[in-house]
Design an enzyme around this catalytic site. Structure first.
Site, mmCIF file in Angstrom:
data_model
loop_
_atom_site.group_PDB
_atom_site.id
_atom_site.type_symbol
_atom_site.label_atom_id
_atom_site.label_comp_id
_atom_site.label_asym_id
_atom_site.label_seq_id
_atom_site.Cartn_x
_atom_site.Cartn_y
_atom_site.Cartn_z
ATOM 1 N N HIS A 135 34.191 56.925 48.086
ATOM 2 C CA HIS A 135 34.756 58.183 47.585
ATOM 3 C C HIS A 135 34.361 58.302 46.110
ATOM 4 C CE1 HIS A 135 38.054 60.855 46.255
ATOM 5 N NE2 HIS A 135 38.222 61.181 47.525
ATOM 6 N N ASP A 212 39.840 49.816 47.575
ATOM 7 C CA ASP A 212 40.384 51.167 47.605
ATOM 8 C C ASP A 212 41.117 51.311 48.940
ATOM 9 O OD1 ASP A 212 40.874 53.812 48.071
ATOM 10 O OD2 ASP A 212 38.855 54.529 47.596
ATOM 11 N N GLN A 215 42.943 54.978 52.293
ATOM 12 C CA GLN A 215 43.004 55.331 53.722
ATOM 13 C C GLN A 215 43.457 54.170 54.600
ATOM 14 O OE1 GLN A 215 42.740 58.371 54.760
ATOM 15 N NE2 GLN A 215 41.740 59.351 53.032
ATOM 16 N N LYS A 238 49.340 60.208 50.614
ATOM 17 C CA LYS A 238 48.656 60.047 51.907
ATOM 18 C C LYS A 238 49.487 59.221 52.882
ATOM 19 C CE LYS A 238 44.069 60.165 49.781
ATOM 20 N NZ LYS A 238 43.434 61.436 50.110
ATOM 21 N N CYS A 377 34.499 64.487 49.046
ATOM 22 C CA CYS A 377 34.372 63.611 47.868
ATOM 23 C C CYS A 377 33.509 62.389 48.156
ATOM 24 C CB CYS A 377 35.734 63.177 47.333
ATOM 25 S SG CYS A 377 36.678 64.521 46.663
HETATM 26 N N1 PMP Z 1 39.680 56.895 48.089
HETATM 27 C C1 PMP Z 1 39.684 57.351 49.339
HETATM 28 C C2 PMP Z 1 39.086 56.521 50.431
HETATM 29 C C3 PMP Z 1 40.249 58.593 49.622
HETATM 30 O O1 PMP Z 1 40.237 59.052 50.859
HETATM 31 C C4 PMP Z 1 40.829 59.332 48.578
HETATM 32 C C5 PMP Z 1 41.462 60.682 48.835
HETATM 33 N N2 PMP Z 1 40.688 61.534 49.610
HETATM 34 C C6 PMP Z 1 40.817 58.783 47.298
HETATM 35 C C7 PMP Z 1 40.238 57.571 47.094
HETATM 36 C C8 PMP Z 1 41.415 59.498 46.130
HETATM 37 O O2 PMP Z 1 42.778 59.605 46.281
HETATM 38 P P1 PMP Z 1 43.608 60.449 45.223
HETATM 39 O O3 PMP Z 1 43.019 61.834 45.270
HETATM 40 O O4 PMP Z 1 44.994 60.412 45.740
HETATM 41 O O5 PMP Z 1 43.422 59.819 43.910
#
Ligand code: PMP
Length: 419
Positions: A135, A212, A215, A238, A377
């Site tokens: 991401h 990270d 998910q 999430k 993203c």
């Molecule tokens: N890493 C992953 C794998 C994600 O799916 C996301 C959110 N789509 C993020 C990081 C970023 O999360 P946040 O927008 O809550 O900072």
């Protein structure tokens, strides 16, 4: 009942009707006569009434600033906020509460590591390994740091099946990297990466590891001690909790040695005109008034997920994604990205031949189905597969096979319109 609905009786079960009744938004219609089918939980999950009520109750009865007050409300607010920290610490495998730093989101947690740990411990020429499926939040902070101090960024390749190429990873480890930062589960491919193996290989090569968990933590049991991750980042929003609250777990010794990230109130023990002494963990990394109600909401979200059981959440999502993959395969022109079911969590990103994903999302929305369209993203991953965008259906504990059926009906509508 479909083939995939038949479960092994030893698999923990989830009472979907009961779960769905906890989520007020699932009772709404998107427009008259069209109920909401929410398939966008990878972007943000819906919130159960238990979380909404906890935050409402906090604002109605206990609202006060924390840590600094001696009055009753301040003590109650502090106890709820710090209680939520303890719940987070227990939820990820029984770490110490002082190892749990509250941030705004996963993105801020990763930036905190890059800014504080990275600036102190990395120097020009040091190697940091990321992956091609990251991401943007686990790419850009390292790119910024690389530009500033001259790091060498390397990337574990993604195979055409949507898995990390671990042989290539083993070779990259010969470069003596200082840090490996990777996503536990992909928000596009749904791939659940073999975190334990990646971490133990990294440690054997003398590198630290950031996971990270944006998910993973919401969707299956994650025991950070068992994984032996050095850093773990995830977001409350999430996992049934509110926006505005993220978590950075890090091993105590690392946090102790890291300089503060932001300066201001609460992160200090003592301040003089020209100097300050930093506060104890974890407050050293929490400058200013934090997201107090959101902390309370996150505590309620963890209670909620614990009451359902993370094994049951995972088993349920596995069942739904199995059914979704089976049904998506039926639709001519639909191409699903990512690995086989065995390696996959509840995310299905797909293209529809000859139709832009935005059109797909718009047409299925007419049937009440909320899916996301775009690069999610993860632009470099989309470039790797040579596609500008995908449509993504992502599932959570409240989704049903009937939700998948509604998506499929929507996709047949797309086919009807585009021929
Ligand atoms: N890493 C992953 C794998 C994600 O799916 C996301 C959110 N789509 C993020 C990081 C970023 O999360 P946040 O927008 O809550 O900072």
């Amino acid at each position: 009942m479909t083939e995939t609905s038949k479960q092994d009786p030893s698999t923990p079960q989830l009472d979907t009707a009961k779960v769905r009744a906890d989520f007020p938004v699932l009772q709404r219609e998107v427009r008259s006569g069209v109920p909401l089918v929410y398939l966008d939980s990878a972007a943000t999950s819906q919130k159960p009434v238990q979380v909404i009520q906890a935050m409402d109750d906090y604002y109605r009865k206990h609202n006060a600033n924390i840590h600094r007050g001696i009055h009753t409300l301040a003590e109650e607010a502090t106890a709820s906020y710090e209680g939520a920290r303890q719940k987070v610490a227990d939820f990820i495998g029984g770490v110490k509460a002082r190892e749990v730093v509250f941030t705004r989101n996963t993105t801020e947690s990763i930036n905190l590591v890059a800014y504080s740990w990275g600036r102190k411990n990395l120097k020009a020429g040091d190697v940091v390994i990321l992956t091609e499926m990251e991401h943007h939040s686990n790419l850009v902070p390292w790119q910024m740091l690389a530009a500033e101090i001259g790091l060498q960024l390397e990337f574990i390749p993604v195979t055409k099946e949507g898995l990390l190429d671990l042989d290539a990873y083993r070779q990259l480890l010969e470069l003596n990297p200082k840090l490996i930062a990777f996503m536990h589960m992909s928000n596009v491919l749904g791939t659940i990466n073999p975190a334990k193996e990646i971490i133990s290989l990294a440690h054997a090569a003398g590198a630290l590891v950031l996971v990270d968990g944006a998910q993973s933590v919401p969707h299956f049991p994650v025991d950070v001690k068992d994984l032996d991750a050095d850093f773990l980042a995830f977001s409350s929003h999430k996992m049934c909790g509110p926006t505005g609250l993220g978590v950075l777990y890090a091993k105590e010794a690392l946090l102790e040695a890291m300089p503060p990230f932001l300066g201001g109130g609460d992160m200090i023990k003592r301040v003089q005109l020209r100097s300050f002494a930093a506060n104890d963990l974890p407050h050293k990394f929490e400058a200013g008034t934090p997201s107090i109600a959101e902390g309370v909401g996150m505590g309620a979200a963890i209670d909620y997920l614990n009451s359902v059981g993370m094994e049951a959440v995972y088993a349920h999502e596995k069942q739904i994604i199995a059914y979704a993959l089976e049904r998506l395969e039926e639709v001519p022109g639909v191409w699903v990205f990512g690995p086989e079911l065995e390696h996959k969590g509840g995310v299905a990103s797909f293209t529809f031949e000859g139709v832009h994903p935005h059109d797909v999302a718009q047409i299925v929305d007419e049937l009440g189905v909320a899916v996301r369209a775009g690069h999610h993203c993860a632009m470099p991953l989309h470039e790797k597969f040579d596609i500008p965008a995908t449509a993504r259906a992502s599932f959570y504990l409240y989704n049903t096979e009937a939700d998948v059926d509604q998506l499929i009906e929507g996709l047949y509508r797309v086919k009807e319109i585009f021929g």
